[in-house]
Motif scaffolding. Structure first.
Motif, mmCIF file in Angstrom:
data_model
loop_
_atom_site.group_PDB
_atom_site.id
_atom_site.type_symbol
_atom_site.label_atom_id
_atom_site.label_comp_id
_atom_site.label_asym_id
_atom_site.label_seq_id
_atom_site.Cartn_x
_atom_site.Cartn_y
_atom_site.Cartn_z
ATOM 1 N N LEU A 10 0.847 -1.185 0.000
ATOM 2 C CA LEU A 10 0.000 0.000 0.000
ATOM 3 C C LEU A 10 0.886 1.239 0.000
ATOM 4 O O LEU A 10 1.784 1.379 0.822
ATOM 5 N N GLN A 11 0.627 2.160 -0.924
ATOM 6 C CA GLN A 11 1.431 3.364 -1.092
ATOM 7 C C GLN A 11 0.666 4.595 -0.594
ATOM 8 O O GLN A 11 -0.566 4.579 -0.508
ATOM 9 N N PRO A 12 1.402 5.675 -0.264
ATOM 10 C CA PRO A 12 0.724 6.905 0.169
ATOM 11 C C PRO A 12 -0.279 7.428 -0.858
ATOM 12 O O PRO A 12 -1.339 7.945 -0.477
ATOM 13 N N GLN A 13 0.035 7.278 -2.149
ATOM 14 C CA GLN A 13 -0.894 7.767 -3.163
ATOM 15 C C GLN A 13 -2.202 6.963 -3.194
ATOM 16 O O GLN A 13 -3.220 7.438 -3.706
ATOM 17 N N ASP A 14 -2.153 5.750 -2.627
ATOM 18 C CA ASP A 14 -3.369 4.953 -2.554
ATOM 19 C C ASP A 14 -4.380 5.596 -1.602
ATOM 20 O O ASP A 14 -5.594 5.514 -1.817
ATOM 21 N N LEU A 15 -3.878 6.211 -0.542
ATOM 22 C CA LEU A 15 -4.765 6.923 0.372
ATOM 23 C C LEU A 15 -5.386 8.135 -0.314
ATOM 24 O O LEU A 15 -6.555 8.475 -0.076
ATOM 25 N N LEU A 16 -4.591 8.786 -1.178
ATOM 26 C CA LEU A 16 -5.135 9.891 -1.970
ATOM 27 C C LEU A 16 -6.224 9.393 -2.907
ATOM 28 O O LEU A 16 -7.240 10.057 -3.110
ATOM 29 N N PHE A 17 -5.995 8.223 -3.487
ATOM 30 C CA PHE A 17 -6.969 7.594 -4.376
ATOM 31 C C PHE A 17 -8.280 7.347 -3.640
ATOM 32 O O PHE A 17 -9.371 7.622 -4.159
ATOM 33 N N LEU A 18 -8.196 6.866 -2.403
ATOM 34 C CA LEU A 18 -9.395 6.652 -1.596
ATOM 35 C C LEU A 18 -10.072 7.983 -1.250
ATOM 36 O O LEU A 18 -11.302 8.080 -1.233
ATOM 37 N N GLY A 19 -9.250 9.006 -0.956
ATOM 38 C CA GLY A 19 -9.814 10.310 -0.644
ATOM 39 C C GLY A 19 -10.575 10.901 -1.813
ATOM 40 O O GLY A 19 -11.663 11.472 -1.646
ATOM 41 N N GLU A 20 -10.003 10.762 -3.021
ATOM 42 C CA GLU A 20 -10.690 11.257 -4.212
ATOM 43 C C GLU A 20 -11.984 10.481 -4.457
ATOM 44 O O GLU A 20 -13.000 11.056 -4.853
ATOM 45 N N ALA A 21 -11.944 9.178 -4.200
ATOM 46 C CA ALA A 21 -13.153 8.365 -4.357
ATOM 47 C C ALA A 21 -14.217 8.780 -3.350
ATOM 48 O O ALA A 21 -15.413 8.782 -3.660
ATOM 49 N N ALA A 22 -13.783 9.146 -2.129
ATOM 50 C CA ALA A 22 -14.737 9.619 -1.122
ATOM 51 C C ALA A 22 -15.402 10.913 -1.576
ATOM 52 O O ALA A 22 -16.608 11.116 -1.374
ATOM 53 N N LEU A 23 -14.640 11.796 -2.219
ATOM 54 C CA LEU A 23 -15.217 13.036 -2.744
ATOM 55 C C LEU A 23 -16.212 12.745 -3.865
ATOM 56 O O LEU A 23 -17.240 13.417 -3.976
ATOM 57 N N ARG A 24 -15.920 11.736 -4.683
ATOM 58 C CA ARG A 24 -16.865 11.359 -5.734
ATOM 59 C C ARG A 24 -18.144 10.783 -5.132
ATOM 60 O O ARG A 24 -19.245 11.011 -5.640
ATOM 61 N N THR A 25 -17.989 10.030 -4.037
ATOM 62 C CA THR A 25 -19.169 9.532 -3.325
ATOM 63 C C THR A 25 -19.998 10.688 -2.789
ATOM 64 O O THR A 25 -21.232 10.697 -2.903
ATOM 65 N N LEU A 26 -19.328 11.678 -2.203
ATOM 66 C CA LEU A 26 -20.027 12.850 -1.680
ATOM 67 C C LEU A 26 -20.735 13.613 -2.794
ATOM 68 O O LEU A 26 -21.870 14.068 -2.628
ATOM 69 N N LEU A 27 -20.073 13.728 -3.954
ATOM 70 C CA LEU A 27 -20.649 14.485 -5.070
ATOM 71 C C LEU A 27 -21.921 13.821 -5.585
ATOM 72 O O LEU A 27 -22.972 14.473 -5.701
ATOM 73 N N ILE A 28 -21.844 12.531 -5.897
ATOM 74 C CA ILE A 28 -23.017 11.871 -6.476
ATOM 75 C C ILE A 28 -24.147 11.777 -5.455
ATOM 76 O O ILE A 28 -25.326 11.900 -5.804
ATOM 77 N N SER A 29 -23.798 11.615 -4.173
ATOM 78 C CA SER A 29 -24.828 11.559 -3.130
ATOM 79 C C SER A 29 -25.504 12.905 -2.967
ATOM 80 O O SER A 29 -26.736 12.985 -2.851
ATOM 81 N N SER A 30 -24.717 13.976 -2.952
ATOM 82 C CA SER A 30 -25.275 15.320 -2.758
ATOM 83 C C SER A 30 -26.215 15.704 -3.894
ATOM 84 O O SER A 30 -27.309 16.236 -3.659
ATOM 85 N N VAL A 31 -25.800 15.434 -5.126
ATOM 86 C CA VAL A 31 -26.639 15.764 -6.282
ATOM 87 C C VAL A 31 -27.925 14.954 -6.244
ATOM 88 O O VAL A 31 -29.029 15.479 -6.467
ATOM 89 N N ALA A 32 -27.814 13.662 -5.947
ATOM 90 C CA ALA A 32 -28.999 12.798 -5.912
ATOM 91 C C ALA A 32 -29.946 13.197 -4.785
ATOM 92 O O ALA A 32 -31.171 13.227 -4.973
ATOM 93 N N ILE A 33 -29.404 13.520 -3.619
ATOM 94 C CA ILE A 33 -30.251 13.901 -2.482
ATOM 95 C C ILE A 33 -30.952 15.227 -2.761
ATOM 96 O O ILE A 33 -32.148 15.385 -2.475
#
Length: 220
Positions: A10-33
């Motif tokens: 596991l690399q440090p950039q993998d945590l960034l990858f998860l963070g970006e995915a979390a933002l995408r989750t927030l984006l699609i959830s916010s728009v849908a809600i």
């Protein structure tokens, strides 16, 4: 004999990858809600104020989206737009399905809020000279909103978690990103633990904000 490494670290950039995915989750959830809640309020009003034909039609239509599992809705819609010759990016396909699904849930909440307002209170507002729309704006929605606000918060939290199902049509949100990293690193427990913390970080502020609003209403 040389040893071939099957899994990577596991690399440090993998945590960034998860963070970006979390933002995408927030984006699609916010728009849908947001879009689903607005549509759900309109549908709930139609169910509460419409005649029996409108109520029956709206109930039948929304029951389909409430009853059919969200996973099946996502797969069917994505396949349909592709077959029809109008393929969409995974984000927009997922957003449209999640929005309709949210509106079906919020419609029941909105209808309950409208019908929770006592008829005597509505008659009193009309006797004071308020029009139908003034009655809705100044009496029905403020009173009804307080009674169903906790239910709306619950729907929003549920939709945020259900957004993980959008991964089935290729949208790389938090769960999909976790699966990708697990396949590469085999760090299942650690990665899912981090993903769980991200989901908590996304959901907790909404839950706390809902509790804060409820307390303010109780004090006012």
């Amino acid at each position: 004999m040389t040893t071939v490494a099957v899994f990577g670290d596991l690399q440090p950039q993998d945590l960034l990858f998860l963070g970006e995915a979390a933002l995408r989750t927030l984006l699609i959830s916010s728009v849908a809600i947001a879009t689903g809640s607005l549509a759900g309020i309109v549908f709930g009003w139609m169910m509460a104020a419409g005649n029996r034909t409108v109520q029956f039609a709206m109930n039948a239509l929304l029951d389909i989206f409430r009853s059919v599992p969200l996973l099946i809705q996502l797969i069917l819609f994505d396949a349909f737009v592709s077959i029809a010759g109008f393929p969409m990016p995974a984000f927009w396909s997922g957003t449209m399905v999640l929005s309709v699904y949210t509106s079906a849930l919020v419609a029941s909440v909105a209808r309950g809020g409208i019908e929770s307002v006592p008829a005597s209170l509505r008659r009193a507002s009309r006797s004071l000279g308020l029009s139908y729309w003034q009655d809705m704006r100044y009496v029905v929605w403020p009173v009804g909103l307080r009674s169903v606000f906790p239910s709306w918060v619950g729907v929003s939290l549920s939709v945020m978690k259900d957004s993980a199902l959008v991964s089935v049509i290729g949208y790389i949100e938090l769960l999909k990103a976790s699966q990708i990293l697990i396949t590469r690193t085999a760090e299942t427990f650690f990665i899912l633990g981090i993903a769980g913390l991200f989901y908590f970080a996304l959901s907790f502020p909404l839950s706390r904000a809902g509790q804060y609003v409820e307390r303010r209403w109780q004090q006012s």
